[in-house]
Enzyme design. Structure first.
Site: not given
Ligand code: EPZ
Length: 432
Positions: A35-36, A129, A134, A319, A411
């Site tokens: 999916k991701n 969320c 996020r 995850d 989802r």
């Molecule tokens: C991706 O989310 C995945 N989703 C998530 O999977 C996964 O849990 C996550 O990466 C971590 O591996 C998709 O790929 C669609 P991040 P993402 O940006 O990209 C902080 C699932 O269940 N951050 O890596 O949204 C953020 O707050 C989903 O399939 C900032 O501070 O996660 C978080 O604490 C859930 N500023 C951490 O980094 C930013 O601009 C990781 O977030 C971006 C992120």
């Protein structure tokens, strides 16, 4: 079969999952496409005015939502038998509406490619969320540095981004972000000049996106490393790409295979993407058998609790945190998991405790006292992976487990009810 779309325009149609346990599972489960990886690759099709074909796209709600967003922008999209054919000949309406962003946060992945292709993009701020903050500040900082004027019209809840053209930049991500890396990587493929992105996320899904972009004619160096070098092009052509297997789905069913009495062969996966979970299960005493793209588990020796930390790839993925917690409730002794990625990803613990688990939360750490017998009960789920954790628990709990708000499961897990019932589970899905 899940109805065409669970969103009926005004409210989410909801489903309840009813599991009767305990059941012993025996047989094979085939893993779907990731999916991701599919989500950013669907968004990447905006970068070309030609036909893009993605094979092995899982039929799940987040994918349908992304396809709806692409159609609203102007793409023609067909999606059947896990094949998505997308053609964004021209951008008609560069807007991602609120009901799309609220249904799936991954719609933020449209911002980068749409701005790069069209010079203007209006994307509703992703909804709240249940797993924690996020933020998207790294996404926006990088695009601003590329020359975009970005306003977050917070009162209306939209991000509006404009740029006559984007320029190549040197950018160091302040923190690891999967979709942030993907957004800036996609934008950089059409920027003028060279972009160097440092401290990039190195999840397999990021590399798979880069492979697809290269097939579309993008020039990218350093795939799979924390430094990506992109030489911008004036345009990208169409391409065909096979999506990698879903390592989180595979990890979820591998954990299911570890429960007592189960004998499951997980097929069509890539164990090379799953080193961290394989090592943790081995530390617990499980024997993992690998045979090409298949995996199975042997419970031969003594099992023991372990302490685990979630980390960016190649560390243990957040995850799989909720699913591993469910297994730990069955392993004698103490285990713990520290959640270092999100600041509110323990909601499943409260629900597992309703089934008889003994989990305490202290700060960002969950402490699991194992060897607890689980008894069916009425539980609530909050996010996709918490849902999966409750399904795993419901399969072994004595009696009936009812999981409310089951939309979450649809989802991200393709045909989960069918895949599990085929090997001995007793799962009903009821529309409420
Ligand atoms: C991706 O989310 C995945 N989703 C998530 O999977 C996964 O849990 C996550 O990466 C971590 O591996 C998709 O790929 C669609 P991040 P993402 O940006 O990209 C902080 C699932 O269940 N951050 O890596 O949204 C953020 O707050 C989903 O399939 C900032 O501070 O996660 C978080 O604490 C859930 N500023 C951490 O980094 C930013 O601009 C990781 O977030 C971006 C992120």
């Amino acid at each position: 079969m899940i109805r065409e779309n669970l969103y009926n325009g005004s409210s989410m149609i909801n489903y309840r999952i009813v599991l009767k346990g305990p059941t012993e599972l025996k047989g094979e489960i085939s893993i779907s496409g990731a999916k991701n990886a599919s989500l950013p690759e669907l968004a990447a099709s905006i970068l070309s005015g030609e036909r893009c074909i993605l094979e092995r796209v899982p039929e799940v709600e987040d994918i349908k939502t992304m396809i709806e967003a692409l159609k609203n922008i102007g793409a023609s999209v067909t999606f059947e038998s896990n094949r998505a054919i997308i053609n964004m000949k021209r951008v008609v309406s560069p807007v991602v509406k609120r009901e799309i962003s609220e249904t799936s946060r991954a719609s933020i992945l449209i911002l980068g490619p749409l701005l790069a292709r069209n010079g203007y993009a209006k994307v509703a701020l992703p909804g709240g969320c249940d797993i924690g903050d996020r933020n998207i500040n790294f996404h926006l900082d990088g695009l601003r540095k590329m020359g975009a004027r970005i306003e977050t019209e917070s009162e209306k809840g939209y991000i509006v981004a404009e740029a006559k053209f984007l320029s190549g930049i040197d950018f160091v991500f302040p923190g690891k972000t999967v979709t942030g890396t993907e957004n800036l990587l996609m934008a950089a493929t059409l920027a003028e000049g060279k972009t160097v992105l440092k401290n990039c996320a190195v999840e397999p899904e990021v590399s798979d996106l880069a492979d697809f972009l290269i097939a579309m004619g993008a020039e990218i160096k350093g795939v799979g490393t924390e430094t990506l070098e992109i030489k911008g092009k004036s345009g990208l052509h169409g391409a065909t790409h096979h999506v990698i297997p879903d390592r989180i789905e595979a990890g979820t069913y591998l954990i299911a295979a570890c429960f007592k009495g189960n004998d499951i062969i997980i097929k069509d996966c890539n164990p090379g993407h799953m080193g961290s979970i394989l090592n943790i299960l081995r530390r617990m005493g499980f024997k993992i058998k690998l045979d090409g793209g298949s995996m199975s588990v042997e419970r031969s020796g003594p099992l023991k609790g372990v302490d685990v930390e979630t980390e960016p790839y190649p560390g243990f993925p957040t995850d799989l945190q909720a699913q591993l917690t469910a297994l730990m409730t069955q392993i004698d002794g103490l285990s713990s998991i520290s959640e270092n990625i999100f600041n509110n990803r323990f909601r499943h613990a409260v629900e597992l405790n309703k089934l008889g688990a003994n989990i305490e939360i202290s700060g960002n750490r969950s402490i699991i006292k194992g060897g607890t017998k689980l008894k069916g009960s009425y539980v609530m789920t909050t996010d996709l992976r918490a849902s999966a954790s409750l399904v795993l628990a419901g399969l072994i709990a004595q009696g009936e487990t009812i999981i409310e708000n089951a939309y979450q499961l649809f989802r991200g897990y393709e045909n989960m009810q069918k895949k599990l019932n085929q090997i001995g589970a007793n799962i009903d899905i009821i529309e409420v």
